[in-house]
Scaffold this active site. Structure first.
Site, PDB file in Angstrom:
ATOM      1  N   GLN A 136      -3.628  -9.835 -16.231  1.00 25.83           N
ATOM      2  CA  GLN A 136      -4.034 -11.246 -16.292  1.00 25.83           C
ATOM      3  C   GLN A 136      -3.392 -11.960 -17.482  1.00 25.83           C
ATOM      4  O   GLN A 136      -3.698 -13.121 -17.740  1.00 25.83           O
ATOM      5  CB  GLN A 136      -5.563 -11.351 -16.437  1.00 25.83           C
ATOM      6  CG  GLN A 136      -6.350 -10.694 -15.326  1.00 25.83           C
ATOM      7  CD  GLN A 136      -6.464 -11.551 -14.066  1.00 25.83           C
ATOM      8  OE1 GLN A 136      -6.115 -12.731 -14.050  1.00 25.83           O
ATOM      9  NE2 GLN A 136      -6.952 -10.935 -13.008  1.00 25.83           N
ATOM     10  N   THR A 146      12.394   4.536  -3.844  1.00 25.13           N
ATOM     11  CA  THR A 146      13.413   3.489  -3.732  1.00 25.13           C
ATOM     12  C   THR A 146      12.878   2.169  -4.277  1.00 25.13           C
ATOM     13  O   THR A 146      11.764   1.763  -3.949  1.00 25.13           O
ATOM     14  CB  THR A 146      13.834   3.316  -2.253  1.00 25.13           C
ATOM     15  OG1 THR A 146      14.345   4.560  -1.802  1.00 25.13           O
ATOM     16  CG2 THR A 146      14.878   2.223  -2.101  1.00 25.13           C
ATOM     17  N   CYS A 185     -18.901  -6.729  -7.992  1.00 23.36           N
ATOM     18  CA  CYS A 185     -17.524  -6.307  -8.229  1.00 23.36           C
ATOM     19  C   CYS A 185     -16.836  -6.019  -6.912  1.00 23.36           C
ATOM     20  O   CYS A 185     -15.669  -6.247  -6.744  1.00 23.36           O
ATOM     21  CB  CYS A 185     -17.422  -5.122  -9.166  1.00 23.36           C
ATOM     22  SG  CYS A 185     -18.902  -4.179  -9.374  1.00 23.36           S
ATOM     23  N   ALA A 237      -0.310  -3.272 -11.051  1.00 23.24           N
ATOM     24  CA  ALA A 237      -0.981  -2.881 -12.292  1.00 23.24           C
ATOM     25  C   ALA A 237      -1.858  -1.643 -12.112  1.00 23.24           C
ATOM     26  O   ALA A 237      -2.028  -0.860 -13.038  1.00 23.24           O
ATOM     27  CB  ALA A 237      -1.811  -4.047 -12.828  1.00 23.24           C
ATOM     28  N   THR A 238      -2.401  -1.451 -10.925  1.00 24.69           N
ATOM     29  CA  THR A 238      -3.211  -0.251 -10.693  1.00 24.69           C
ATOM     30  C   THR A 238      -2.362   0.999 -10.925  1.00 24.69           C
ATOM     31  O   THR A 238      -2.762   1.913 -11.654  1.00 24.69           O
ATOM     32  CB  THR A 238      -3.775  -0.243  -9.252  1.00 24.69           C
ATOM     33  OG1 THR A 238      -4.592  -1.396  -9.068  1.00 24.69           O
ATOM     34  CG2 THR A 238      -4.599   1.007  -8.989  1.00 24.69           C
TER      35      THR A 238
HETATM   36  C1  LIG Z   1      -5.537  -7.449 -10.585  1.00 23.68           C
HETATM   37  C2  LIG Z   1      -5.745  -6.529 -11.718  1.00 23.68           C
HETATM   38  C3  LIG Z   1      -5.382  -5.188 -11.653  1.00 23.68           C
HETATM   39  C4  LIG Z   1      -4.806  -4.581 -10.399  1.00 23.68           C
HETATM   40  O1  LIG Z   1      -3.498  -5.001 -10.210  1.00 23.68           O
HETATM   41  P1  LIG Z   1      -2.724  -4.668  -8.837  1.00 23.68           P
HETATM   42  O2  LIG Z   1      -1.342  -5.123  -9.104  1.00 23.68           O
HETATM   43  O3  LIG Z   1      -3.426  -5.446  -7.785  1.00 23.68           O
HETATM   44  O4  LIG Z   1      -2.803  -3.197  -8.635  1.00 23.68           O
HETATM   45  C5  LIG Z   1      -5.571  -4.403 -12.759  1.00 23.68           C
HETATM   46  N1  LIG Z   1      -6.096  -4.893 -13.871  1.00 23.68           N
HETATM   47  C6  LIG Z   1      -6.467  -6.175 -13.986  1.00 23.68           C
HETATM   48  C7  LIG Z   1      -7.044  -6.673 -15.265  1.00 23.68           C
HETATM   49  C8  LIG Z   1      -6.313  -7.030 -12.911  1.00 23.68           C
HETATM   50  O5  LIG Z   1      -6.703  -8.300 -13.021  1.00 23.68           O
END
Ligand SMILES: *Cc1c(COP(=O)(O)O)cnc(C)c1O
Length: 388
Positions: free
Chosen positions: A182, A243, A329, A74-75
């Site tokens: 989440q 890849t 945090c 997600a990052t």
């Molecule tokens: C865990 C989280 C991320 C980061 O996700 P990764 O896959 O670890 O990079 C980003 N946003 C939220 C809200 C998260 O809980």
């Protein structure tokens, strides 16, 4: 052998489900081919597996497979969405709106853009952690290109009103991105019904492997253009070269498939465990629930405890309960989290905040054990304090 503490930190990460692991295994050694290899069966096997996972993930949010771009998590998806839109629509405008309680993976790309000359509006939240839609409406300008508001908060678990936010964005021709790290497998996400333009996803918060995620990028009504943030072989329709990580992608697909199939029953079960925990903890004096009481994801409980030092509480809980501090945090800092600060909580060191994340592998007995240990730890810390 030492007994390991009970894991209640499912907002940080989750273990891989055995069914997910089983699905992944053949793709490490047997079907190891590069999905981009078009000249032999090894490649075709990889490609077929990626295609199937892509279809599952697309279906989970009512998107088409072509709208799914695999990333490392997600990052990266947030970075691609925010910087990708900012760069592609630079001529249209340079204003982005986000929320004070966003994950740093949204706030930091925004701050980076600010350093390049973009304007960022960070909206405050209401006392319950929910966005004020009137403020959002007022904040949108003619040069606004993107609104980024998370689906589910990773600390206090609150749900933002995605459909209402998107309606406001649509009326002003502004793209709407949501970080649903989440949210996937826990709340309904429908890109058509909710009219969302970009969604960030990750596998490791839903019992899939770490290091894999995706960005949903709308392709019609309207089509979202993205400037790639990583250049190379032109994978993922040029939006994310590299890849494809076949085993992780297979695991991500399986994890989403399971989570969607079990979403309703699991939410019901987790809500009951959460209520059970809250019932017992709220017997303590000076306990406050952080975030909206009902508009929250099922496994989350975030509480503040008066008259107890946060670091001392976590230290006391450590042998029995694996949870995160709600007040730091990063684990090395003891300053209150930006999320709790945004709720208007005093920066008062005389209270502790903790975040419980209950998940698929927790059961009733564990919750009872946790509640009893938590209550006795708070009692003994308060007693020590009163003796000083
Ligand atoms: C865990 C989280 C991320 C980061 O996700 P990764 O896959 O670890 O990079 C980003 N946003 C939220 C809200 C998260 O809980």
């Amino acid at each position: 052998m030492s007994v390991r503490p009970i894991y209640l930190d499912c907002h940080a990460t989750t273990p891989v489900d055995r069914r997910v692991m089983t699905a992944m295994l053949p793709y490490f050694m047997e079907h190891f081919g590069n999905p981009s290899s078009i000249n032999h069966v090894y490649g075709w096997e990889g490609e077929a597996a990626v295609k199937q996972a892509r279809e599952i993930i697309a279906a989970a949010i009512n998107a088409t497979p072509e709208e799914i771009v695999f990333t490392s998590g997600a990052t990266e998806a947030n970075n691609l969405a925010i910087k990708g839109v900012a760069e592609a629509y630079f001529q249209k405008g340079q204003h982005i709106i986000t929320l004070a309680t966003e994950h740093n993976a949204v706030l930091d790309p925004c701050k980076y853009l600010q350093s390049l000359g973009f304007e960022i509006t960070i909206l405050p939240v209401q006392g319950d952690g929910i966005i004020d839609l009137n403020q959002l409406e007022k904040a949108i300008r003619d040069d606004t290109v993107l609104v980024s508001v998370m689906a589910v908060n990773n600390e206090i678990g609150v749900l933002q009103p995605l459909a209402e936010i998107s309606a406001i964005c649509r009326a002003r021709n502004v793209f709407f991105h949501t970080d649903a790290a989440q949210g996937i497998g826990k709340i309904p996400l429908d890109v058509q019904e909710m009219q969302i333009d970009l969604i960030s996803l990750t596998a490791h918060k839903v019992y899939g492997p770490k290091g894999i995620g995706a960005l949903y990028v709308r392709r019609r009504n309207p089509r979202v253009q993205l400037a790639p943030q990583q250049h190379g072989g032109g994978h993922e329709r040029g939006m994310r070269s590299g890849t494809l990580a076949t085993p992780q992608i297979v695991g991500f697909g399986k994890a989403v498939e399971i989570a969607i199939a079990e979403q309703d029953t699991e939410n019901h079960r987790l809500s009951q465990l959460r209520e059970k925990l809250w019932m017992q903890l709220s017997q303590l004096e000076g306990i406050h629930l952080n975030g909206h009481p009902n508009l929250r994801v099922s496994g989350n409980l975030n509480i503040s405890v008066d008259g107890v030092d946060g670091a001392a509480l976590l230290l006391g809980l450590q042998p029995v309960i694996a949870i995160s501090s709600g007040s730091a945090c990063s684990s090395t800092k003891t300053s209150p989290s930006h999320v709790l600060m945004a709720l208007g909580q005093p920066e008062n060191l005389a209270y502790a905040s903790v975040r419980f994340g209950i998940g698929r592998f927790n059961n009733d007995e564990e919750i009872d054990q946790v509640a009893a240990y938590f209550v006795s730890t708070v009692h003994s810390l308060r007693k020590q304090r009163s003796l000083i």
